[in-house]
Design a protein around this motif. Structure first.
Motif, PDB file in Angstrom:
ATOM      1  N   ASP A   1     -11.454   9.767 -15.195  1.00 41.30           N
ATOM      2  CA  ASP A   1     -10.575  10.898 -14.894  1.00 41.30           C
ATOM      3  C   ASP A   1      -9.501  11.037 -15.964  1.00 41.30           C
ATOM      4  O   ASP A   1      -8.961  10.040 -16.461  1.00 41.30           O
ATOM      5  N   ARG A   2      -9.172  12.266 -16.286  1.00 37.75           N
ATOM      6  CA  ARG A   2      -8.024  12.552 -17.142  1.00 37.75           C
ATOM      7  C   ARG A   2      -6.806  12.709 -16.239  1.00 37.75           C
ATOM      8  O   ARG A   2      -6.820  13.483 -15.289  1.00 37.75           O
ATOM      9  N   VAL A   3      -5.728  11.939 -16.494  1.00 36.02           N
ATOM     10  CA  VAL A   3      -4.529  11.998 -15.664  1.00 36.02           C
ATOM     11  C   VAL A   3      -3.305  12.082 -16.564  1.00 36.02           C
ATOM     12  O   VAL A   3      -3.344  11.693 -17.736  1.00 36.02           O
ATOM     13  N   ALA A   4      -2.210  12.591 -15.994  1.00 37.16           N
ATOM     14  CA  ALA A   4      -0.955  12.675 -16.735  1.00 37.16           C
ATOM     15  C   ALA A   4       0.194  12.767 -15.751  1.00 37.16           C
ATOM     16  O   ALA A   4       0.053  13.344 -14.659  1.00 37.16           O
ATOM     17  N   THR A   5       1.335  12.186 -16.115  1.00 40.17           N
ATOM     18  CA  THR A   5       2.523  12.328 -15.281  1.00 40.17           C
ATOM     19  C   THR A   5       2.937  13.800 -15.258  1.00 40.17           C
ATOM     20  O   THR A   5       2.873  14.491 -16.273  1.00 40.17           O
ATOM     21  N   SER A   6       3.343  14.256 -14.068  1.00 44.82           N
ATOM     22  CA  SER A   6       3.780  15.643 -13.938  1.00 44.82           C
ATOM     23  C   SER A   6       5.149  15.760 -13.283  1.00 44.82           C
ATOM     24  O   SER A   6       5.676  16.862 -13.158  1.00 44.82           O
ATOM     25  N   ALA A   7       5.724  14.628 -12.867  1.00 44.21           N
ATOM     26  CA  ALA A   7       7.071  14.665 -12.307  1.00 44.21           C
ATOM     27  C   ALA A   7       8.062  15.072 -13.391  1.00 44.21           C
ATOM     28  O   ALA A   7       8.014  14.569 -14.522  1.00 44.21           O
ATOM     29  N   ALA A   8       8.962  15.982 -13.045  1.00 45.77           N
ATOM     30  CA  ALA A   8       9.876  16.533 -14.040  1.00 45.77           C
ATOM     31  C   ALA A   8      10.771  15.473 -14.659  1.00 45.77           C
ATOM     32  O   ALA A   8      11.167  15.576 -15.827  1.00 45.77           O
ATOM     33  N   ASP A   9      11.099  14.425 -13.885  1.00 43.32           N
ATOM     34  CA  ASP A   9      12.033  13.419 -14.385  1.00 43.32           C
ATOM     35  C   ASP A   9      11.347  12.181 -14.947  1.00 43.32           C
ATOM     36  O   ASP A   9      12.015  11.224 -15.344  1.00 43.32           O
ATOM     37  N   ALA A  10      10.013  12.162 -14.989  1.00 47.14           N
ATOM     38  CA  ALA A  10       9.289  10.993 -15.494  1.00 47.14           C
ATOM     39  C   ALA A  10       8.953  11.176 -16.962  1.00 47.14           C
ATOM     40  O   ALA A  10       8.632  12.290 -17.407  1.00 47.14           O
TER      41      ALA A  10
ATOM     42  N   ASP B   1       0.828  -1.209   0.000  1.00 41.37           N
ATOM     43  CA  ASP B   1       0.000   0.000   0.000  1.00 41.37           C
ATOM     44  C   ASP B   1       0.859   1.253   0.000  1.00 41.37           C
ATOM     45  O   ASP B   1       0.557   2.231  -0.696  1.00 41.37           O
ATOM     46  N   ALA B   2       1.950   1.213   0.773  1.00 45.84           N
ATOM     47  CA  ALA B   2       2.842   2.367   0.818  1.00 45.84           C
ATOM     48  C   ALA B   2       3.549   2.553  -0.514  1.00 45.84           C
ATOM     49  O   ALA B   2       3.731   3.679  -1.000  1.00 45.84           O
ATOM     50  N   ALA B   3       3.967   1.440  -1.138  1.00 45.03           N
ATOM     51  CA  ALA B   3       4.634   1.528  -2.440  1.00 45.03           C
ATOM     52  C   ALA B   3       3.690   2.090  -3.496  1.00 45.03           C
ATOM     53  O   ALA B   3       4.096   2.897  -4.348  1.00 45.03           O
ATOM     54  N   TRP B   4       2.428   1.677  -3.456  1.00 45.74           N
ATOM     55  CA  TRP B   4       1.443   2.172  -4.423  1.00 45.74           C
ATOM     56  C   TRP B   4       1.221   3.672  -4.248  1.00 45.74           C
ATOM     57  O   TRP B   4       1.221   4.434  -5.227  1.00 45.74           O
ATOM     58  N   ARG B   5       1.072   4.123  -3.004  1.00 45.67           N
ATOM     59  CA  ARG B   5       0.900   5.558  -2.771  1.00 45.67           C
ATOM     60  C   ARG B   5       2.131   6.335  -3.225  1.00 45.67           C
ATOM     61  O   ARG B   5       2.022   7.411  -3.826  1.00 45.67           O
ATOM     62  N   ARG B   6       3.299   5.766  -2.965  1.00 40.12           N
ATOM     63  CA  ARG B   6       4.543   6.413  -3.347  1.00 40.12           C
ATOM     64  C   ARG B   6       4.663   6.495  -4.874  1.00 40.12           C
ATOM     65  O   ARG B   6       5.104   7.516  -5.422  1.00 40.12           O
ATOM     66  N   LEU B   7       4.272   5.434  -5.572  1.00 38.37           N
ATOM     67  CA  LEU B   7       4.352   5.417  -7.028  1.00 38.37           C
ATOM     68  C   LEU B   7       3.469   6.498  -7.630  1.00 38.37           C
ATOM     69  O   LEU B   7       3.900   7.258  -8.511  1.00 38.37           O
ATOM     70  N   LEU B   8       2.221   6.587  -7.172  1.00 39.22           N
ATOM     71  CA  LEU B   8       1.321   7.607  -7.694  1.00 39.22           C
ATOM     72  C   LEU B   8       1.865   9.005  -7.422  1.00 39.22           C
ATOM     73  O   LEU B   8       1.857   9.880  -8.298  1.00 39.22           O
ATOM     74  N   ALA B   9       2.336   9.225  -6.195  1.00 41.10           N
ATOM     75  CA  ALA B   9       2.850  10.546  -5.829  1.00 41.10           C
ATOM     76  C   ALA B   9       4.086  10.904  -6.646  1.00 41.10           C
ATOM     77  O   ALA B   9       4.220  12.028  -7.140  1.00 41.10           O
ATOM     78  N   ASP B  10       5.005   9.944  -6.809  1.00 51.01           N
ATOM     79  CA  ASP B  10       6.230  10.219  -7.542  1.00 51.01           C
ATOM     80  C   ASP B  10       5.965  10.511  -9.020  1.00 51.01           C
ATOM     81  O   ASP B  10       6.679  11.278  -9.654  1.00 51.01           O
TER      82      ASP B  10
ATOM     83  N   ARG C   1      12.692   2.454 -17.220  1.00 51.27           N
ATOM     84  CA  ARG C   1      13.454   1.498 -16.406  1.00 51.27           C
ATOM     85  C   ARG C   1      14.379   2.240 -15.442  1.00 51.27           C
ATOM     86  O   ARG C   1      14.467   1.892 -14.255  1.00 51.27           O
ATOM     87  N   GLU C   2      15.054   3.248 -15.939  1.00 54.64           N
ATOM     88  CA  GLU C   2      15.948   4.036 -15.093  1.00 54.64           C
ATOM     89  C   GLU C   2      15.170   4.763 -13.996  1.00 54.64           C
ATOM     90  O   GLU C   2      15.590   4.803 -12.842  1.00 54.64           O
ATOM     91  N   TRP C   3      14.022   5.313 -14.358  1.00 57.79           N
ATOM     92  CA  TRP C   3      13.201   6.049 -13.391  1.00 57.79           C
ATOM     93  C   TRP C   3      12.708   5.125 -12.277  1.00 57.79           C
ATOM     94  O   TRP C   3      12.800   5.463 -11.089  1.00 57.79           O
ATOM     95  N   LEU C   4      12.197   3.967 -12.645  1.00 52.93           N
ATOM     96  CA  LEU C   4      11.681   3.027 -11.643  1.00 52.93           C
ATOM     97  C   LEU C   4      12.803   2.544 -10.723  1.00 52.93           C
ATOM     98  O   LEU C   4      12.607   2.441  -9.502  1.00 52.93           O
ATOM     99  N   GLU C   5      13.956   2.219 -11.282  1.00 49.87           N
ATOM    100  CA  GLU C   5      15.078   1.766 -10.459  1.00 49.87           C
ATOM    101  C   GLU C   5      15.546   2.870  -9.517  1.00 49.87           C
ATOM    102  O   GLU C   5      15.805   2.630  -8.328  1.00 49.87           O
ATOM    103  N   ALA C   6      15.648   4.097 -10.026  1.00 45.79           N
ATOM    104  CA  ALA C   6      16.134   5.203  -9.197  1.00 45.79           C
ATOM    105  C   ALA C   6      15.169   5.494  -8.071  1.00 45.79           C
ATOM    106  O   ALA C   6      15.576   5.702  -6.918  1.00 45.79           O
ATOM    107  N   ARG C   7      13.871   5.507  -8.356  1.00 45.06           N
ATOM    108  CA  ARG C   7      12.890   5.798  -7.310  1.00 45.06           C
ATOM    109  C   ARG C   7      12.817   4.648  -6.302  1.00 45.06           C
ATOM    110  O   ARG C   7      12.630   4.879  -5.113  1.00 45.06           O
ATOM    111  N   GLY C   8      13.007   3.432  -6.766  1.00 44.73           N
ATOM    112  CA  GLY C   8      13.044   2.308  -5.838  1.00 44.73           C
ATOM    113  C   GLY C   8      14.231   2.384  -4.910  1.00 44.73           C
ATOM    114  O   GLY C   8      14.131   2.128  -3.704  1.00 44.73           O
ATOM    115  N   SER C   9      15.393   2.769  -5.440  1.00 45.68           N
ATOM    116  CA  SER C   9      16.586   2.896  -4.627  1.00 45.68           C
ATOM    117  C   SER C   9      16.417   4.014  -3.610  1.00 45.68           C
ATOM    118  O   SER C   9      16.834   3.891  -2.441  1.00 45.68           O
ATOM    119  N   ALA C  10      15.802   5.131  -4.049  1.00 46.92           N
ATOM    120  CA  ALA C  10      15.579   6.231  -3.112  1.00 46.92           C
ATOM    121  C   ALA C  10      14.621   5.822  -2.003  1.00 46.92           C
ATOM    122  O   ALA C  10      14.825   6.184  -0.827  1.00 46.92           O
TER     123      ALA C  10
END
Length: 312
Positions: free
Chosen positions: A226-235, A206-215, A298-307
């Motif tokens: 709903d209309r949604v879109a990534t807004s993270a600068a590095d995604a 549950d925490a990982a899911w919330r973190r994924l959406l937020a990131d 792939r790089e984004w997911l790995e980096a956010r997982g490491s963080a």
């Protein structure tokens, strides 16, 4: 989308699953918990049941999809069709033909077309004497505009190890059957390029899911429509309309970076969390976007997982 131990893939071979356990790993949720704008097992959604075949347990699923049997057959029994909602496939279209598939680097598999009865029935397995799982797909015309697709995934044994694989495969297939429905609703007869990036993140789920959406910059409680879109600068860019949601994933019909479908998920597999952003983008522009964005995801997911790991 989950994977934690080798599993049989949809063609009867050992499959690391999307992360290690499913045939997706896939993005349809359990009909009891999915929110998809009113779609359920009785009115066009994905239905599921558990069964036995006298040898072992089986997963039995069905989904109503638009199209004629011939249109649906292309989607479930040909390489370009399967690749547009599941994982990349090459299928020799005959009884006894070979099957090749890939969940990504180092996760390739092979299998056999055990039964070929177009446009109503195909069975995929690992070949004579290979044992393992088998996958029977059946297409039944419901009326002039829709069909029922039934899947029987058989060959599961008993015990705790099998239980984990069974549950992960079932959840994965439910996700993929939602994507099959979206493919036939919005892109029937077209071919997509699949991009299948994933990474392991620390839990709990549950925490990982919330973190994924937020990131990603997505809303914490997305709803169908709903209309949604990534807004993270590095995604990488990803935007569209929510088609279905559950407690650990959401399905999208996207128009950015190009038209297609996508699902975002955080699934628990064997005590770890498999986090995925899978896209299926159509046409030449989709192929270019997939080639460009797959390594970025792939790089984004790995980096956010490491963080996340460092912060846990």
């Amino acid at each position: 989308m989950n994977h934690d131990t080798p599993h049989q893939d949809a063609d009867g071979t050992d499959e690391p699953g999307r992360a290690d356990a499913n045939p997706t790993s896939a993005l349809a949720a359990d009909p009891a918990t999915t929110s998809d704008g009113g779609t359920g097992a009785s009115d066009g959604g994905t239905g599921a049941s558990d069964g036995t075949d006298g040898v072992g347990r089986s997963i039995e699923l069905e989904v109503e999809v638009p199209g004629t049997p011939e249109q649906v057959w292309r989607a479930i029994a040909t390489g370009p069709g399967i690749s547009s909602w599941y994982v990349p496939h090459a299928v020799e279209e005959r009884a006894g033909g070979s099957v090749e598939l890939s969940f990504g680097p180092g996760m390739d598999g092979t299998g056999r077309v055990a039964v070929w009865e177009p446009p109503h029935r195909i069975v995929l397995d690992g070949g004579d004497g290979a044992g393992g799982l088998a996958f029977e797909w059946m297409v039944e015309a419901r009326d002039g505009t829709s069909c029922i697709v039934r899947l029987v995934n058989s060959g599961f044994g008993s015990g705790a190890d099998w239980d984990g694989q069974y549950d992960a495969m079932r959840d994965g297939w439910l996700i993929f059957l939602t994507n099959l429905r979206l493919h036939l609703e919005h892109f029937a007869g077209e071919s997509a390029t699949a991009s299948l990036p994933m990474a392991t993140w620390p839990g709990p789920r549950d925490a990982a899911w919330r973190r994924l959406l937020a990131d990603l910059g997505l809303p914490a409680d997305p709803r169908p429509g709903d209309r949604v879109a990534t807004s993270a600068a590095d995604a990488p860019e990803l935007g569209g309309v929510v088609a279905a949601t559950s407690h650990d994933h959401l399905a999208l019909v996207v128009d950015r970076p190009t038209p297609g479908t996508a699902f975002v998920a955080a699934e628990e597999v064997g005590g770890s969390i498999s986090v995925s952003v899978w896209t299926y983008l159509y046409g030449p522009d989709g192929a270019l976007a997939s080639e460009r964005d797959d390594p970025r995801w792939r790089e984004w997911l790995e980096a956010r997982g490491s963080a996340s790991e460092r912060g846990s």
